[in-house]
Design a protein around this motif. Structure first.
Motif, short mmCIF file in Angstrom:
data_model
loop_
_atom_site.label_atom_id
_atom_site.label_comp_id
_atom_site.label_asym_id
_atom_site.label_seq_id
_atom_site.Cartn_x
_atom_site.Cartn_y
_atom_site.Cartn_z
N ILE A 139 0.83 -1.20 0.00
CA ILE A 139 0.00 0.00 0.00
C ILE A 139 0.87 1.25 0.00
O ILE A 139 0.65 2.19 -0.78
CB ILE A 139 -0.94 0.01 1.22
CG1 ILE A 139 -2.01 -1.08 1.08
CG2 ILE A 139 -1.60 1.39 1.40
CD1 ILE A 139 -2.87 -1.25 2.31
N PHE A 140 1.88 1.26 0.87
CA PHE A 140 2.76 2.43 0.98
C PHE A 140 3.56 2.64 -0.30
O PHE A 140 3.65 3.76 -0.81
CB PHE A 140 3.70 2.24 2.17
CG PHE A 140 4.75 3.31 2.30
CD1 PHE A 140 4.40 4.61 2.64
CD2 PHE A 140 6.09 3.03 2.06
CE1 PHE A 140 5.36 5.60 2.74
CE2 PHE A 140 7.05 4.01 2.16
CZ PHE A 140 6.69 5.30 2.50
N SER A 141 4.15 1.58 -0.83
CA SER A 141 4.96 1.69 -2.05
C SER A 141 4.12 2.19 -3.22
O SER A 141 4.56 3.06 -3.99
CB SER A 141 5.57 0.32 -2.39
OG SER A 141 6.40 -0.14 -1.35
N THR A 142 2.90 1.65 -3.36
CA THR A 142 2.01 2.08 -4.44
C THR A 142 1.59 3.53 -4.27
O THR A 142 1.52 4.29 -5.24
CB THR A 142 0.76 1.17 -4.48
OG1 THR A 142 1.16 -0.19 -4.65
CG2 THR A 142 -0.16 1.57 -5.62
N TYR A 143 1.35 3.93 -3.01
CA TYR A 143 0.91 5.29 -2.74
C TYR A 143 1.98 6.31 -3.14
O TYR A 143 1.66 7.30 -3.82
CB TYR A 143 0.58 5.46 -1.25
CG TYR A 143 0.13 6.85 -0.89
CD1 TYR A 143 -1.21 7.20 -0.96
CD2 TYR A 143 1.04 7.83 -0.49
CE1 TYR A 143 -1.64 8.48 -0.65
CE2 TYR A 143 0.63 9.11 -0.18
CZ TYR A 143 -0.71 9.43 -0.26
OH TYR A 143 -1.12 10.71 0.04
N ILE A 144 3.23 6.09 -2.74
CA ILE A 144 4.26 7.09 -3.05
C ILE A 144 4.59 7.08 -4.55
O ILE A 144 5.00 8.10 -5.10
CB ILE A 144 5.54 6.89 -2.21
CG1 ILE A 144 6.17 5.51 -2.44
CG2 ILE A 144 5.23 7.09 -0.74
CD1 ILE A 144 7.49 5.35 -1.71
N GLU A 145 4.38 5.94 -5.21
CA GLU A 145 4.60 5.87 -6.65
C GLU A 145 3.53 6.67 -7.40
O GLU A 145 3.84 7.41 -8.34
CB GLU A 145 4.59 4.41 -7.13
CG GLU A 145 4.82 4.24 -8.62
CD GLU A 145 4.74 2.80 -9.06
OE1 GLU A 145 4.69 2.56 -10.28
OE2 GLU A 145 4.74 1.91 -8.19
N LYS A 146 2.27 6.55 -6.98
CA LYS A 146 1.16 7.21 -7.67
C LYS A 146 1.03 8.69 -7.32
O LYS A 146 0.58 9.50 -8.13
CB LYS A 146 -0.16 6.49 -7.36
CG LYS A 146 -0.29 5.13 -8.03
CD LYS A 146 -1.67 4.54 -7.76
CE LYS A 146 -1.86 3.22 -8.51
NZ LYS A 146 -3.22 2.64 -8.26
N ILE A 170 13.47 3.54 -3.56
CA ILE A 170 12.24 4.25 -3.93
C ILE A 170 11.87 5.33 -2.92
O ILE A 170 10.91 6.05 -3.11
CB ILE A 170 11.06 3.27 -4.08
CG1 ILE A 170 10.64 2.70 -2.72
CG2 ILE A 170 11.37 2.16 -5.05
CD1 ILE A 170 9.33 1.92 -2.79
N LEU A 171 12.66 5.45 -1.83
CA LEU A 171 12.35 6.44 -0.81
C LEU A 171 13.05 7.77 -1.10
O LEU A 171 14.25 7.81 -1.38
CB LEU A 171 12.79 5.95 0.58
CG LEU A 171 11.99 4.82 1.22
CD1 LEU A 171 12.61 4.46 2.57
CD2 LEU A 171 10.54 5.20 1.39
#
Length: 326
Positions: free
Chosen positions: A83-90, A115-116
């Protein structure tokens, strides 16, 4: 162009006075300083009405997105990584991410550093035990990867401790060298406006509650209504001391899982005329209740009690504050 920042904290009910309040005030403060602020947080049960908080943030031009957290998913620490990874990507790219509480750091330390964006870690006290404890705590063994958490701390742009005690505790247990600094829980003093006239404050704020006499001493108890938070101690005292209950009126500010059971106890012990429950209210309303209190009460014995910002706010308003030495 405004810098874009993300405040990540599953706890976001501001009455708690700990990590939830910290994250709320952080997001509000960053928006006030003209950052573009987003909040990623957890959903709560129906007992807690998150709309009160969310609408308040929206007025401050803060975007907030909630997803189901622990109450809905026992394996939250696995699903929330995605959820977190997808959120910061989008929703990115972000110029900075603030990992504002323990559970957000559990997620963050397992996400690839590639990715951070630049990020900060906030430590509140007891969370340090789970990151670096030598004891074999089941919770620590399940949630924390010792190798990943070391890299997570070493690569942080800032490690924030909410008190000198927290920083001292960190330096005593962390097995490697890091730079950290103390940034106390902020209180925006311009928002703290004590109402001097007792008659005026009650007339304006409690017109609907005719049970409260202006001659009574107003006891205000700001805390989540959860086990070991101490509300039952005060109720028990008032039920045994009729003289005390006759000259005081107690207002429990906040909601929680014990809301209904505590109200039932009050009714059973015939204390309804001298005790009021506000339920969930906005942060600004909490400050109003503190301002017109005569005495602020907090009797928590919770072993994981965090930093009590409501206590400091009461002191700032020059109110007598009664707490346990816990």
């Amino acid at each position: 162009m405004k810098k874009k920042v993300l405040v990540f904290s599953h706890e976001f009910p501001p009455q708690q006075g700990g990590a939830g309040t910290y994250a709320y005030e952080l997001a509000s403060g960053l928006s006030y300083l003209n950052f573009s602020v987003s909040v990623l947080a957890g959903k709560f049960s129906k007992i807690f009405d998150s709309e009160l908080v969310d609408n308040d943030l929206i007025k401050k031009k803060v975007k907030i997105q909630r997803y189901n957290w622990i109450n809905k998913n026992r394996f939250w620490f696995i699903s929330w990584k995605k959820i977190f990874s997808t959120y910061i990507e989008k929703n990115g790219p972000f110029d900075h991410i603030y990992f504002a509480n323990f559970t957000s750091c559990v997620i963050g330390h397992k996400v690839s550093g590639d990715i951070l964006p630049p990020y900060s870690i906030t430590l509140h006290g007891d969370d340090i035990d789970y990151y670096f404890t030598n004891k074999k705590k089941i919770k620590s063994l399940i949630l924390i990867n010792k190798k990943f958490v070391k890299n997570f701390f070493l690569n942080a742009k800032k490690i924030i401790c909410v008190s000198k005690y927290t920083k001292q505790k960190l330096l005593e247990v962390i097995p490697f060298k890091v730079d950290s600094e103390v940034i106390l829980h902020g209180i925006e003093t311009r928002n703290i406006l004590p109402i001097k006239s007792s008659a005026l404050k009650l007339e304006k704020l409690l017109k609907h509650d005719r049970r409260i006499s202006q001659s009574k001493t107003i006891l205000v108890y700001v805390s989540r209504l959860e086990p070991m938070k101490g509300q039952s101690k005060l109720i028990d005292l008032l039920s045994k001391q009729s003289e005390l209950s006759n000259i005081t009126h107690t207002i429990f500010v906040g909601g929680g899982s014990q809301y209904r059971s505590l109200k039932n106890i009050v009714e059973y012990r015939n204390l309804s005329k001298s005790i009021t429950f506000t339920g969930e209210i906005s942060r600004s309303e909490v400050l109003k209740y503190i301002s017109f209190s005569d005495i602020l009460i907090h009797l928590s014995t919770h072993p994981k009690e965090t930093f009590g910002i409501a206590i400091l706010e009461g002191m700032l308003m020059k109110k007598p504050v009664i707490v346990l030495n816990h």
